[in-house]
Design an enzyme around this catalytic site. Structure first.
Site, short mmCIF file in Angstrom:
data_model
loop_
_atom_site.label_atom_id
_atom_site.label_comp_id
_atom_site.label_asym_id
_atom_site.label_seq_id
_atom_site.Cartn_x
_atom_site.Cartn_y
_atom_site.Cartn_z
N HIS A 65 67.88 13.46 47.61
CA HIS A 65 67.35 13.88 46.30
C HIS A 65 66.16 13.05 45.84
O HIS A 65 65.59 13.32 44.81
CB HIS A 65 68.44 13.81 45.23
CG HIS A 65 68.83 12.41 44.87
ND1 HIS A 65 69.69 11.68 45.63
CD2 HIS A 65 68.45 11.61 43.85
CE1 HIS A 65 69.82 10.49 45.10
NE2 HIS A 65 69.08 10.41 44.01
C1 UD1 Z 1 68.48 10.49 38.72
C2 UD1 Z 1 68.08 9.02 38.86
C3 UD1 Z 1 68.31 8.55 40.28
C4 UD1 Z 1 69.72 8.85 40.74
C5 UD1 Z 1 69.99 10.34 40.56
C6 UD1 Z 1 71.36 10.77 41.00
C7 UD1 Z 1 66.21 8.32 37.43
C8 UD1 Z 1 64.80 7.88 37.45
N1 UD1 Z 1 66.68 8.81 38.59
O1 UD1 Z 1 67.58 11.23 39.53
O2 UD1 Z 1 68.11 7.16 40.34
O3 UD1 Z 1 69.86 8.49 42.09
O4 UD1 Z 1 69.82 10.64 39.16
O5 UD1 Z 1 71.52 12.13 40.88
O6 UD1 Z 1 66.86 8.22 36.41
N2 UD1 Z 1 69.10 18.64 37.10
C9 UD1 Z 1 69.98 19.68 36.96
N3 UD1 Z 1 71.18 19.41 36.39
C10 UD1 Z 1 71.52 18.18 35.95
C11 UD1 Z 1 70.60 17.14 36.09
C12 UD1 Z 1 69.39 17.38 36.68
O7 UD1 Z 1 69.71 20.80 37.34
O8 UD1 Z 1 72.64 18.02 35.45
C13 UD1 Z 1 67.80 18.91 37.75
C14 UD1 Z 1 66.69 19.18 36.78
O9 UD1 Z 1 65.88 20.15 37.33
C15 UD1 Z 1 65.95 17.87 36.72
C16 UD1 Z 1 66.15 17.32 38.12
O10 UD1 Z 1 67.44 17.77 38.51
O11 UD1 Z 1 64.61 18.02 36.37
C17 UD1 Z 1 66.09 15.83 38.20
O12 UD1 Z 1 67.02 15.22 37.31
P1 UD1 Z 1 66.73 13.73 36.74
O13 UD1 Z 1 67.85 13.22 35.96
O14 UD1 Z 1 65.41 13.75 36.05
O15 UD1 Z 1 66.55 12.87 38.04
P2 UD1 Z 1 67.45 12.81 39.37
O16 UD1 Z 1 66.61 13.27 40.50
O17 UD1 Z 1 68.79 13.43 39.20
#
Ligand code: UD1
Length: 353
Positions: free
Chosen positions: A201
């Site tokens: 991811h």
């Molecule tokens: C975040 C953390 C990362 C961790 C990861 C575990 C930061 C900078 N990064 O990254 O360190 O390893 O979580 O998962 O905080 N999304 C969904 N549903 C959700 C959450 C996210 O669909 O419940 C999608 C959205 O499109 C979002 C993308 O995932 O834009 C990224 O989510 P985000 O929390 O911004 O970062 P992660 O890549 O999950």
């Protein structure tokens, strides 16, 4: 004493659970749990609360997704009034996600003490958003709880006073130890005896079409000899669709609940990942792990554990995988203080504040 915990994203939940439970055993400590809402899907958040026995949050800031600046700013804006109203004596933050650094900034400016659980880890790679979060959070924290001695060294080098640093071990392993018996009883229908378990991811791996395509091609190659089981993060699934890439033959699953994923890890022939926590869990379990990153903030998993960094080097990936499939696996050992009692050590220190 009133302790307020902040969690937001999936890797925070297995870290907060043991600390909440351990602090409950200390008289005179009241606890408040705040969820920022950085992760909001049932299978990225709610299911972890259920399986880890975490009580429902007292406050949910519901910040949701956004750019780094927007997400961090939303947490700050929505958290500030909560801190002003509840006036905690100590705020505990976990890991390296955006919710962690946002909280450290808010509390630092309000003069509220912060304890950082999983302090001191460094990849020395500032292109990773988490590295920025770690550096800032550790500068602002008043109590720094480290999982391994390399964390202490990093902090001292950055000028953090030794009196603030506490080597307590790995809290995430506390959750693993307590739920491993349940995990061993889980099963996934139709899975062969031997399989590769994959998670990916990191923006560096999944946000660029050519990079993700090359990784998927390697996985399709693996899949010829060994079934590839791939619980995909929502961001990764979206990128595969957006770039129109071929993952059809891989066994793509939705993100797994904690216990189920632990069961999958414990039985895997090999784990292929870019996660931080999974490098640690495989080291504890003694399962071979190939990490698709050029560096790690968890070098102890390479030095002592079963982790091997393969980066984007396809030749190295192939060679290491062939070695594992031939039964020639790297033998590891469990680092000191990764023993299931880190949460208790943190609680004992917090109770003395
Ligand atoms: C975040 C953390 C990362 C961790 C990861 C575990 C930061 C900078 N990064 O990254 O360190 O390893 O979580 O998962 O905080 N999304 C969904 N549903 C959700 C959450 C996210 O669909 O419940 C999608 C959205 O499109 C979002 C993308 O995932 O834009 C990224 O989510 P985000 O929390 O911004 O970062 P992660 O890549 O999950």
């Amino acid at each position: 004493m009133n302790v307020l915990h902040i969690v937001g994203a999936r890797p925070n939940f297995m870290k907060v659970a043991p600390v909440l439970a351990a602090l409950r055993k200390h008289a005179g400590i009241s606890q408040t749990l705040v969820h920022t809402g950085q992760h909001y899907d049932v299978n990225m958040s709610d299911v972890f609360f259920q399986q880890l026995g975490i009580p429902a949050p007292d406050v949910n800031l519901a910040v949701g997704s956004g750019s780094h600046a927007k997400q961090t700013a939303e947490v700050m804006t929505r958290l500030e009034p909560v801190i002003l109203e509840r006036r905690p004596d100590l705020v505990l933050v976990y890991g390296d996600v955006n919710s962690t650094v946002a909280t450290a900034l808010v509390c630092g400016k309000l003069g509220v003490r912060v304890g950082h659980v999983e302090a001191g880890l460094r990849s020395f790679d500032r292109s990773m958003p988490e590295e920025i979060n770690r550096l800032v959070t550790d500068q602002l924290a008043d109590l720094l709880f480290t999982p391994s001695a390399d964390g202490d060294e990093n902090l001292r080098r950055e000028g953090v006073s030794a009196q603030k640093i506490f080597l307590v071990g790995n809290v995430m392993i506390d959750s693993l130890v307590s739920l491993l018996p349940a995990a061993r009883k889980t099963s996934v229908d139709g899975l062969p005896q031997r399989y590769a378990l994959v998670t990916l991811h990191r923006p560096a791996n999944v946000d660029d079409g050519a990079t993700l395509k090359a990784i998927l091609e390697s996985l399709l190659e693996v899949n010829r000899d060994l079934t590839v089981v791939f619980p995909a993060h929502p961001r990764t699934r979206k990128r595969i669709e957006d770039f129109g890439l071929n993952a059809g033959q891989l066994r793509l699953l939705d993100p797994c609940p904690y216990v189920d994923f632990l069961g999958l890890q414990s039985r895997a022939t090999v784990v292929i990942t870019d996660s931080g926590g999974i490098q640690e869990e495989t080291t504890y379990l003694g399962v071979p792990c190939l990490t698709v990153r050029e560096n790690t903030e968890r070098p102890i998993t390479v030095l002592m554990g079963t982790n091997i960094l393969v980066g984007r080097d396809r030749q190295k990936f192939r060679a290491e995988l062939a070695r594992i499939l031939a039964g020639n696996v790297k033998k590891g050992s469990v680092p000191p203080l990764w023993d299931g009692h880190a949460g208790e050590r943190i609680a004992a220190i917090v109770a003395k504040q």
